[in-house]
Design a protein around this motif. Structure first.
Motif, PDB file in Angstrom:
ATOM      1  N   SER A  40       0.676  -1.200   0.027  1.00  0.00           N
ATOM      2  CA  SER A  40      -0.128  -0.111  -0.018  1.00  0.00           C
ATOM      3  C   SER A  40       0.753   1.193   0.000  1.00  0.00           C
ATOM      4  N   VAL A  41       2.201   1.142   0.463  1.00  0.00           N
ATOM      5  CA  VAL A  41       2.879   2.507   0.475  1.00  0.00           C
ATOM      6  C   VAL A  41       3.938   2.360  -0.348  1.00  0.00           C
ATOM      7  N   PRO A  42       4.489   3.090  -1.364  1.00  0.00           N
ATOM      8  CA  PRO A  42       5.681   2.889  -2.219  1.00  0.00           C
ATOM      9  C   PRO A  42       6.798   2.856  -1.476  1.00  0.00           C
ATOM     10  N   ILE A  43       7.506   1.643  -1.224  1.00  0.00           N
ATOM     11  CA  ILE A  43       8.606   1.515  -0.503  1.00  0.00           C
ATOM     12  C   ILE A  43       9.773   0.940  -1.442  1.00  0.00           C
ATOM     13  N   ASN A  44      10.908   1.796  -1.322  1.00  0.00           N
ATOM     14  CA  ASN A  44      11.960   1.276  -2.179  1.00  0.00           C
ATOM     15  C   ASN A  44      13.032   0.742  -1.488  1.00  0.00           C
ATOM     16  N   LEU A  45      13.825  -0.150  -1.792  1.00  0.00           N
ATOM     17  CA  LEU A  45      14.762  -1.124  -1.021  1.00  0.00           C
ATOM     18  C   LEU A  45      15.773  -0.232  -0.252  1.00  0.00           C
ATOM     19  N   GLN A  46      15.795   1.224  -0.650  1.00  0.00           N
ATOM     20  CA  GLN A  46      16.952   2.365  -0.122  1.00  0.00           C
ATOM     21  C   GLN A  46      16.229   3.089   0.829  1.00  0.00           C
ATOM     22  N   ASP A  47      14.922   3.262   0.913  1.00  0.00           N
ATOM     23  CA  ASP A  47      14.112   3.908   1.695  1.00  0.00           C
ATOM     24  C   ASP A  47      14.909   3.948   3.289  1.00  0.00           C
ATOM     25  N   LYS A  48      14.813   5.034   3.882  1.00  0.00           N
ATOM     26  CA  LYS A  48      15.176   4.944   5.487  1.00  0.00           C
ATOM     27  C   LYS A  48      13.776   4.934   6.016  1.00  0.00           C
ATOM     28  N   ILE A  49      13.515   3.982   7.003  1.00  0.00           N
ATOM     29  CA  ILE A  49      12.381   3.505   7.756  1.00  0.00           C
ATOM     30  C   ILE A  49      12.647   3.850   9.395  1.00  0.00           C
ATOM     31  N   LEU A  50      11.787   4.428   9.908  1.00  0.00           N
ATOM     32  CA  LEU A  50      11.865   4.522  11.317  1.00  0.00           C
ATOM     33  C   LEU A  50      10.734   3.796  11.959  1.00  0.00           C
ATOM     34  N   ASP A  51      10.876   2.975  13.004  1.00  0.00           N
ATOM     35  CA  ASP A  51       9.879   2.217  13.703  1.00  0.00           C
ATOM     36  C   ASP A  51       9.919   2.687  15.118  1.00  0.00           C
ATOM     37  N   TYR A  52       9.116   3.797  15.467  1.00  0.00           N
ATOM     38  CA  TYR A  52       9.278   4.436  16.767  1.00  0.00           C
ATOM     39  C   TYR A  52       8.150   3.807  17.610  1.00  0.00           C
ATOM     40  N   GLY A  53       8.791   3.111  18.619  1.00  0.00           N
ATOM     41  CA  GLY A  53       8.118   2.301  19.474  1.00  0.00           C
ATOM     42  C   GLY A  53       8.112   0.825  19.033  1.00  0.00           C
ATOM     43  N   ALA A  54       9.269   0.563  18.554  1.00  0.00           N
ATOM     44  CA  ALA A  54       9.712  -0.913  18.100  1.00  0.00           C
ATOM     45  C   ALA A  54       9.402  -2.006  18.865  1.00  0.00           C
ATOM     46  N   ALA A  55       9.482  -1.798  20.142  1.00  0.00           N
ATOM     47  CA  ALA A  55       9.301  -3.038  21.015  1.00  0.00           C
ATOM     48  C   ALA A  55      10.469  -4.064  20.548  1.00  0.00           C
ATOM     49  N   THR A  56      10.148  -5.109  20.254  1.00  0.00           N
ATOM     50  CA  THR A  56      11.413  -6.347  20.111  1.00  0.00           C
ATOM     51  C   THR A  56      11.914  -6.287  18.907  1.00  0.00           C
ATOM     52  N   GLY A  57      11.359  -5.315  17.900  1.00  0.00           N
ATOM     53  CA  GLY A  57      12.104  -4.938  16.605  1.00  0.00           C
ATOM     54  C   GLY A  57      11.373  -6.053  15.564  1.00  0.00           C
ATOM     55  N   ALA A  58      10.255  -6.491  15.623  1.00  0.00           N
ATOM     56  CA  ALA A  58       9.661  -7.576  14.854  1.00  0.00           C
ATOM     57  C   ALA A  58       9.323  -6.839  13.177  1.00  0.00           C
ATOM     58  N   VAL A  59       9.255  -5.508  13.281  1.00  0.00           N
ATOM     59  CA  VAL A  59       8.689  -4.981  12.184  1.00  0.00           C
ATOM     60  C   VAL A  59      10.311  -4.793  11.454  1.00  0.00           C
ATOM     61  N   ILE A  60      11.025  -4.315  12.172  1.00  0.00           N
ATOM     62  CA  ILE A  60      12.261  -3.955  11.642  1.00  0.00           C
ATOM     63  C   ILE A  60      12.987  -5.543  10.883  1.00  0.00           C
ATOM     64  N   TYR A  61      12.930  -6.548  11.530  1.00  0.00           N
ATOM     65  CA  TYR A  61      13.443  -7.864  11.121  1.00  0.00           C
ATOM     66  C   TYR A  61      12.528  -8.129   9.795  1.00  0.00           C
ATOM     67  N   GLU A  62      11.247  -7.988   9.556  1.00  0.00           N
ATOM     68  CA  GLU A  62      10.477  -8.166   8.608  1.00  0.00           C
ATOM     69  C   GLU A  62      10.776  -7.418   7.362  1.00  0.00           C
ATOM     70  N   PHE A  63      11.022  -5.956   7.669  1.00  0.00           N
ATOM     71  CA  PHE A  63      11.606  -5.631   6.502  1.00  0.00           C
ATOM     72  C   PHE A  63      13.061  -5.787   6.021  1.00  0.00           C
ATOM     73  N   ILE A  64      13.998  -6.265   6.892  1.00  0.00           N
ATOM     74  CA  ILE A  64      15.226  -6.744   6.546  1.00  0.00           C
ATOM     75  C   ILE A  64      15.065  -7.951   5.639  1.00  0.00           C
ATOM     76  N   GLN A  65      14.207  -8.802   6.108  1.00  0.00           N
ATOM     77  CA  GLN A  65      13.867 -10.276   5.318  1.00  0.00           C
ATOM     78  C   GLN A  65      13.547  -9.739   4.030  1.00  0.00           C
ATOM     79  N   ARG A  66      13.018  -8.608   3.680  1.00  0.00           N
ATOM     80  CA  ARG A  66      12.586  -8.132   2.287  1.00  0.00           C
ATOM     81  C   ARG A  66      13.535  -7.415   1.537  1.00  0.00           C
ATOM     82  N   GLY A  67      14.865  -7.140   2.294  1.00  0.00           N
ATOM     83  CA  GLY A  67      15.701  -6.492   1.426  1.00  0.00           C
ATOM     84  C   GLY A  67      15.897  -4.918   1.608  1.00  0.00           C
TER      85      GLY A  67
END
Length: 126
Positions: free
Chosen positions: A45-72
């Motif tokens: 739903s959001v145009p995300i490029n592999l080079q985009d800088k993403i901040l997860d504020y309130g990341a808790a355990t970092g599961a979202v970060i992990y999932e983004f990294i898994q997708r490059g």
């Protein structure tokens, strides 16, 4: 995108009990919550490029970060006020200090292509 935010948490302790005991929060066990579909939906739903800088504020355990990294998408950083969540996430997902940081408000002064505040607003008082 630069923003200014005030943090209110009503003296709640966001440590182990918050994430594993549903009497403290709405999570039965936060570590079991999966974000694979959430990240898939974001990418669709959001145009995300592999080079985009993403901040997860309130990341808790970092599961979202992990999932983004898994997708490059590797330029992802998150921060949370819970020492327990940060340490658990670093172990669970193998995230580095660069990816998952403890309560780093200075990240809000950096330009990002996408900023996420998942499961955060319920902790901000009116």
């Amino acid at each position: 995108m630069k923003c200014q935010i005030r943090i209110f948490h009503n003296n709640m302790k966001f440590e182990k009990e918050y994430f594993v005991d549903s009497s403290y929060s709405n999570y039965k066990d936060y570590r079991q919550k999966k974000y694979k579909q959430t990240v898939n939906d974001l990418i669709k739903s959001v145009p995300i490029n592999l080079q985009d800088k993403i901040l997860d504020y309130g990341a808790a355990t970092g599961a979202v970060i992990y999932e983004f990294i898994q997708r490059g998408v590797n330029n992802v950083v998150g921060t949370d006020i819970s020492y327990w969540a940060i340490e658990s996430g670093r172990k669970l997902y193998g995230l580095s200090n660069d990816n998952l940081q403890h309560h780093n408000r200075q990240l809000l002064e950096i330009d990002f292509d996408l900023v996420l505040f998942l499961d955060i607003l319920e902790h901000v008082t009116t």
